[in-house]
Write a protein that holds these residues in place. Structure first.
Motif, PDB file in Angstrom:
ATOM      1  N   GLN A   1       4.431   5.873  13.140  1.00  0.00           N
ATOM      2  CA  GLN A   1       5.569   6.433  12.411  1.00  0.00           C
ATOM      3  C   GLN A   1       5.259   6.685  10.934  1.00  0.00           C
ATOM      4  OE1 GLN A   1       8.165   3.170  13.366  1.00  0.00           O
ATOM      5  NE2 GLN A   1       9.121   4.293  15.080  1.00  0.00           N
ATOM      6  N   GLY A   2       4.070   7.077  10.651  1.00  0.00           N
ATOM      7  CA  GLY A   2       3.660   7.351   9.281  1.00  0.00           C
ATOM      8  C   GLY A   2       2.169   7.136   9.100  1.00  0.00           C
ATOM      9  N   MET A   3       1.763   6.924   7.856  1.00  0.00           N
ATOM     10  CA  MET A   3       0.334   6.753   7.568  1.00  0.00           C
ATOM     11  C   MET A   3       0.166   5.892   6.325  1.00  0.00           C
ATOM     12  SD  MET A   3      -2.409   9.775   6.727  1.00  0.00           S
ATOM     13  CE  MET A   3      -3.888   9.458   5.769  1.00  0.00           C
ATOM     14  N   LEU A   4      -0.729   4.920   6.414  1.00  0.00           N
ATOM     15  CA  LEU A   4      -1.095   4.106   5.255  1.00  0.00           C
ATOM     16  C   LEU A   4      -2.261   4.803   4.559  1.00  0.00           C
ATOM     17  CD1 LEU A   4      -0.903   0.525   6.844  1.00  0.00           C
ATOM     18  CD2 LEU A   4       0.905   1.894   5.782  1.00  0.00           C
ATOM     19  N   CYS A   5      -2.190   4.943   3.250  1.00  0.00           N
ATOM     20  CA  CYS A   5      -3.086   5.865   2.517  1.00  0.00           C
ATOM     21  C   CYS A   5      -4.128   5.148   1.677  1.00  0.00           C
ATOM     22  CB  CYS A   5      -2.271   6.789   1.613  1.00  0.00           C
ATOM     23  SG  CYS A   5      -1.037   7.755   2.485  1.00  0.00           S
ATOM     24  N   SER A   6      -5.292   5.764   1.599  1.00  0.00           N
ATOM     25  CA  SER A   6      -6.332   5.354   0.649  1.00  0.00           C
ATOM     26  C   SER A   6      -6.206   6.199  -0.617  1.00  0.00           C
ATOM     27  CB  SER A   6      -7.718   5.543   1.272  1.00  0.00           C
ATOM     28  OG  SER A   6      -7.985   6.929   1.437  1.00  0.00           O
ATOM     29  N   ALA A   7      -6.967   5.836  -1.643  1.00  0.00           N
ATOM     30  CA  ALA A   7      -6.942   6.607  -2.892  1.00  0.00           C
ATOM     31  C   ALA A   7      -7.495   8.006  -2.677  1.00  0.00           C
ATOM     32  CB  ALA A   7      -7.745   5.877  -3.960  1.00  0.00           C
ATOM     33  N   ARG A   8      -8.458   8.132  -1.784  1.00  0.00           N
ATOM     34  CA  ARG A   8      -9.061   9.444  -1.542  1.00  0.00           C
ATOM     35  C   ARG A   8      -8.081  10.380  -0.836  1.00  0.00           C
ATOM     36  NH1 ARG A   8     -14.736  10.462   1.757  1.00  0.00           N
ATOM     37  NH2 ARG A   8     -14.844  12.707   1.452  1.00  0.00           N
TER      38      ARG A   8
ATOM     39  N   VAL B   1       0.852  -1.199   0.000  1.00  0.00           N
ATOM     40  CA  VAL B   1       0.000   0.000   0.000  1.00  0.00           C
ATOM     41  C   VAL B   1       0.883   1.243   0.000  1.00  0.00           C
ATOM     42  CG1 VAL B   1      -1.890  -1.147   1.222  1.00  0.00           C
ATOM     43  CG2 VAL B   1      -0.098  -0.003   2.524  1.00  0.00           C
ATOM     44  N   PRO B   2       0.319   2.409  -0.434  1.00  0.00           N
ATOM     45  CA  PRO B   2       1.067   3.669  -0.324  1.00  0.00           C
ATOM     46  C   PRO B   2       1.290   4.015   1.149  1.00  0.00           C
ATOM     47  CG  PRO B   2      -0.789   3.891  -1.834  1.00  0.00           C
ATOM     48  CD  PRO B   2      -0.971   2.601  -1.132  1.00  0.00           C
ATOM     49  N   THR B   3       2.516   4.346   1.490  1.00  0.00           N
ATOM     50  CA  THR B   3       2.869   4.657   2.867  1.00  0.00           C
ATOM     51  C   THR B   3       3.496   6.040   2.918  1.00  0.00           C
ATOM     52  OG1 THR B   3       3.311   2.303   3.252  1.00  0.00           O
ATOM     53  CG2 THR B   3       4.135   3.874   4.888  1.00  0.00           C
ATOM     54  N   ALA B   4       2.842   6.934   3.647  1.00  0.00           N
ATOM     55  CA  ALA B   4       3.357   8.297   3.817  1.00  0.00           C
ATOM     56  C   ALA B   4       4.316   8.305   4.994  1.00  0.00           C
ATOM     57  CB  ALA B   4       2.200   9.267   4.038  1.00  0.00           C
ATOM     58  N   LEU B   5       5.553   8.684   4.749  1.00  0.00           N
ATOM     59  CA  LEU B   5       6.568   8.719   5.792  1.00  0.00           C
ATOM     60  C   LEU B   5       6.434   9.996   6.609  1.00  0.00           C
ATOM     61  CD1 LEU B   5       9.621   7.555   3.627  1.00  0.00           C
ATOM     62  CD2 LEU B   5       8.025   6.127   4.940  1.00  0.00           C
ATOM     63  N   VAL B   6       7.084   9.992   7.765  1.00  0.00           N
ATOM     64  CA  VAL B   6       7.086  11.194   8.594  1.00  0.00           C
ATOM     65  C   VAL B   6       7.738  12.334   7.797  1.00  0.00           C
ATOM     66  CG1 VAL B   6       7.984  12.249  10.694  1.00  0.00           C
ATOM     67  CG2 VAL B   6       7.116   9.900  10.742  1.00  0.00           C
ATOM     68  N   GLY B   7       7.066  13.466   7.743  1.00  0.00           N
ATOM     69  CA  GLY B   7       7.528  14.606   6.957  1.00  0.00           C
ATOM     70  C   GLY B   7       6.857  14.724   5.607  1.00  0.00           C
TER      71      GLY B   7
END
Length: 805
Positions: free
Chosen positions: A121-128, A90-96
């Motif tokens: 330590q980050g965020m797993l992203c949806s398409a929205r 999945v798309p993973t948004a890192l810190v920053g």
């Protein structure tokens, strides 16, 4: 036409920026209506794989995931998505990371934090959340083969743009990515990657028998059987993404393949469930009464003007427009029949509108689709089916009973230079045609071009001149001043403009409305008394089926619209054209009656005569208010008002408007019958006049200021109830006064409720003021008295009046 830039560059990749490509296409006649990125900017979002997923100790709806993003150590990320599980990428948004702005327009920055006591330590992203779609049901799952740690923008090719072209009907050859690339190659000189269609070797000899009974409907029909396909196969993500960027959502693998080839090469095709076809296929015109349930769920009835594909039992498809539900592929489909055909544009045009829908296939076929590549495109479709869904192809079946004839078109170089407006050589023209891949030969200043099979728009010399101009470049045309003198058209003083009429009506308190010229048939029969209105062959709506012969119905509809929105006072007008049958009007078709199309001006008033104010009590608008507005509109010309009959107006409160001995309009109160039908609380008053009569005006003539004071005398005459005010004034103006009578007007009417002294019950009294004057001298009492007596005698003689004692 919508497509992604990356797909276009696969066929033609000029050394131009995205904006430069858009400008080049627009200046080449393919207007770029919209250009947007496929995704908003964001960074530090990479591919991550969930290695572990456990329940959050302090929250029922949260999970704690261990995510590998290619950094060696796993990231601890708290996630609430329902599809979070071990093994997915999945798309993973890192810190920053900075994600696209939220609904308030504020950028969303990912920070190190805690959720219910657990560090994230980050965020797993949806398409929205990445603004890729509105899907917020769960995480955006990436392909299992995607490398961990790669930038999501690179993986999903988000640094791309979507072009939206606004194409004119003659550019059917550009209704595909390859067609646009072919144009871009000609405009820029960049090489074009020609597609290669490798034939698929047959694995069996099964064929479906096809008969073309209507060569005027179908000029070529190609197809093949493909067995043992897996219709449950998943469409590859790259195809899903390309279709999405063309504005087409993914359906099933087979449907997606058919749509993909249509967007790629402009070739609509159809895939039948072979096992649902009864016997053979027959390509023919429909039969009256035949019914077909389409893929969109609509059941239609066809006739002999609509092309169909039928089997031995029933109609299976609407030719060139949409397939039928009976032979649609499903998850249980095992064997399919792939079809690609050339349908004559004339056989498809207008058929979709008959059933109130449109399709991408019909949009292309009614403009013309290349008939020479049906076999090659089926080979391409077959290859995609086998690669994605598996299966075994059969031999190709190709029938071409009637292909379009490509007639050569000639262009004179001298004529082209004259039309374009700049010197142009034969070599430049030949170069333009070579870049467009148009076969051309030149001889003695005349170039002959044989249009290729995909160009249905080349039929006359001007079409070739347009092609040369596009390649030369509209921006390269010289700016040349006009050769002919520009002379302003001075309007004669005896005629005022339509704009002046609009301003005058606006000054009287009316608001202009603009309505359709086609109206409900019942309006014409009821409000205009027109039993045979001009019918529309192809109305845009059932309630707009005829052309109007009166503006009254349109204004009543506007009044109804305003009253439904609680309007308290309505005054509207319209200046528009009406359509009247007139056999005296010349037409090119002797079988069609002529149509007279005069301009009219009409107004409607409803509610109080004046806006709310303190000076006097509110009174409803009546006939005399509208009559006064008509008089003001026609001034300084003076109209006569005579009793008249109009189907829309009250029989006792309607008058014809006469000018110069001719009726030019009508004014009156709405008929009680129509007032009740339209549910009006009070009757509106309406007027309708010929616009030519309103725009005509008398030229002012100079008169010196009178040197001598006029004299005024009041008289009261008793007349019968049937004698009108107009009749009395006509008698006064006809009296022999030697030009001394300057004006006469009514200032009082007396009608007793019962017989009184000197007046019978059926009589009334008119009080009139006479203005007398001479340019030569002050009038004497004797002259005044003689004029008054002459007027009284004339009135008595013409109307039977007598002076009131």
């Amino acid at each position: 036409m919508q497509f992604p830039e990356s797909w276009l560059r696969e066929f033609c990749d000029p050394r131009l920026s995205t904006k430069e490509i858009a400008d080049t296409l627009t200046m080449g006649g393919l207007e770029v209506e919209d250009l947007r990125p496929v995704a908003p900017p964001f960074d530090k979002v990479v591919v991550g794989e969930i290695k572990e997923c456990v329940q959050h100790p302090n929250a029922d709806r949260l999970r704690v995931c261990q995510v590998d993003v290619g950094q060696g150590a796993l990231l601890n990320i708290v996630c609430g998505a329902p599809n979070a599980r071990v093994g997915i990428k999945v798309p993973t948004a890192l810190v920053g990371a900075v994600l696209p702005p939220d609904e308030e327009g504020k950028p969303f920055e990912i920070k190190l934090g805690k959720l219910r006591g657990v560090e994230s330590q980050g965020m797993l992203c949806s398409a929205r959340e990445l603004k890729l779609s509105e899907d917020h049901a769960g995480l955006l799952e990436l392909d299992a083969s995607t490398p961990i740690g790669r930038n999501v923008r690179d993986v999903l090719r988000l640094d791309d743009h979507v072009f939206t072209l606004k194409l004119t009907p003659n550019l059917a050859h550009a209704l595909s990515v390859y067609g646009v690339a072919r144009e871009l190659s000609a405009l820029t000189g960049a090489p074009l990657k020609e597609p290669k269609f490798e034939p698929v070797q047959p694995k069996h000899d099964a064929k479906l028998k096809v008969k073309i009974s209507a060569p005027d409907l179908c000029g070529r029909f190609s197809g093949r059987v493909v067995r043992n396909v897996n219709t449950k196969a998943k469409t590859p993500q790259w195809m899903v993404d390309r279709l999405a960027r063309c504005g087409q959502r993914s359906v099933t693998a087979l449907v997606d393949i058919s749509n993909y080839v249509m967007f790629e090469f402009g070739r609509p095709s159809h895939i039948f469930d072979l096992d649902k076809i009864h016997g053979a296929l027959d390509v023919r015109w429909g039969k009256p009464g035949e019914q077909l349930k389409l893929l969109n769920g609509t059941t239609i009835t066809v006739d002999d003007k609509v092309g169909v594909i039928a089997d031995d039992r029933e109609v299976e498809s609407l030719a060139g427009i949409m397939g039928g539900d009976a032979t649609a592929v499903s998850d249980d489909t095992k064997n399919v029949y792939v079809e690609a055909a050339f349908w004559w544009p004339e056989a498809v045009q207008g058929r979709s509108r008959r059933y109130n829908f449109s399709t991408d296939a019909g949009h292309r076929f009614e403009r013309g689709v290349d008939p020479s590549l049906t076999v090659e495109h089926i080979e391409h479709i077959t290859r995609l089916i086998i690669d994605i869904c598996g299966g075994e192809a059969g031999p190709m079946d190709d029938q071409a009973p009637k292909l379009p004839e490509r007639k050569p078109v000639q262009m004179r170089v001298a004529r082209a230079a004259k039309v374009i407006g700049m010197p142009i050589t034969e070599a430049q023209c030949m170069d333009a045609f070579a870049r467009l891949k148009l076969p051309a030969k030149s001889s003695g200043g005349v170039i002959t071009v044989t249009p290729p099979p995909y160009r249905f728009d080349m039929t006359i010399e001007e079409d070739l001149i347009e092609e040369v101009t596009r390649i030369v470049g509209y921006n390269n045309l010289p700016t040349t001043p006009p050769l002919a003198p520009i002379t302003a058209r001075v309007r004669p003083e005896s005629q005022r403009s339509r704009f002046a009429v609009r301003r005058h009506l606006a000054a009287l308190g009316y608001f202009e409305t603009i309505n359709f010229s086609f109206v409900e048939e019942s309006w014409e029969k009821e409000l205009a008394g027109n039993p045979n209105p001009v019918q529309l062959l192809n109305p845009i709506a059932s309630q707009m089926s005829v052309m109007r012969s009166s503006l009254v119905g349109s204004l009543l509809q506007v009044l109804r619209f305003n009253l439904d929105r609680k309007a308290e006072r309505v005054r509207v007008f319209e200046i528009g054209r009406v359509f009247l049958r007139d056999t005296s009007v010349a037409t090119t078709d002797t079988t069609v009656h002529g149509i007279h199309q005069p301009m009219r001006v009409a107004g409607l008033a409803w509610g109080n005569a004046d806006d709310a104010q303190w000076g006097r009590r509110a009174t409803p608008v009546d006939f005399y208010d509208a009559k006064g507005d008509v008089e003001a509109l026609l001034a300084p010309r003076k109209a006569e008002f005579k009793p008249a009959q109009h189907p829309a107006m009250h029989p006792g409160r309607c008058a014809g408007v006469w000018l110069d001995g001719r009726q030019v309009g009508t004014v009156g109160e709405l008929h009680p019958r129509w007032r009740q039908q339209w549910e009006f609380a009070q009757a509106p008053v309406v007027f309708e006049l010929e616009l030519d009569a309103v725009t005509k005006r008398d030229v002012p003539a100079f008169e010196p200021v009178p040197r001598f004071q006029p004299a005024q005398r009041d008289i009261a005459v008793i007349v019968k109830d049937g004698v009108t005010h107009d009749a009395v004034l006509a008698a006064i103006n006809a009296a022999p006064t030697d030009g001394l009578l300057r004006d006469a007007f009514l200032f009082d009417v007396y009608k007793p409720k019962q017989a009184v002294a000197g007046m019978a019950a059926d009589e009334k009294s008119f009080a009139l003021r006479l203005t007398l004057a001479s340019n030569d001298a002050t009038l004497t009492d004797e002259q005044i008295e003689a004029c008054v007596q002459a007027i009284v005698r004339e009135v008595a003689s013409r109307t039977g009046a007598r002076l009131r004692g």
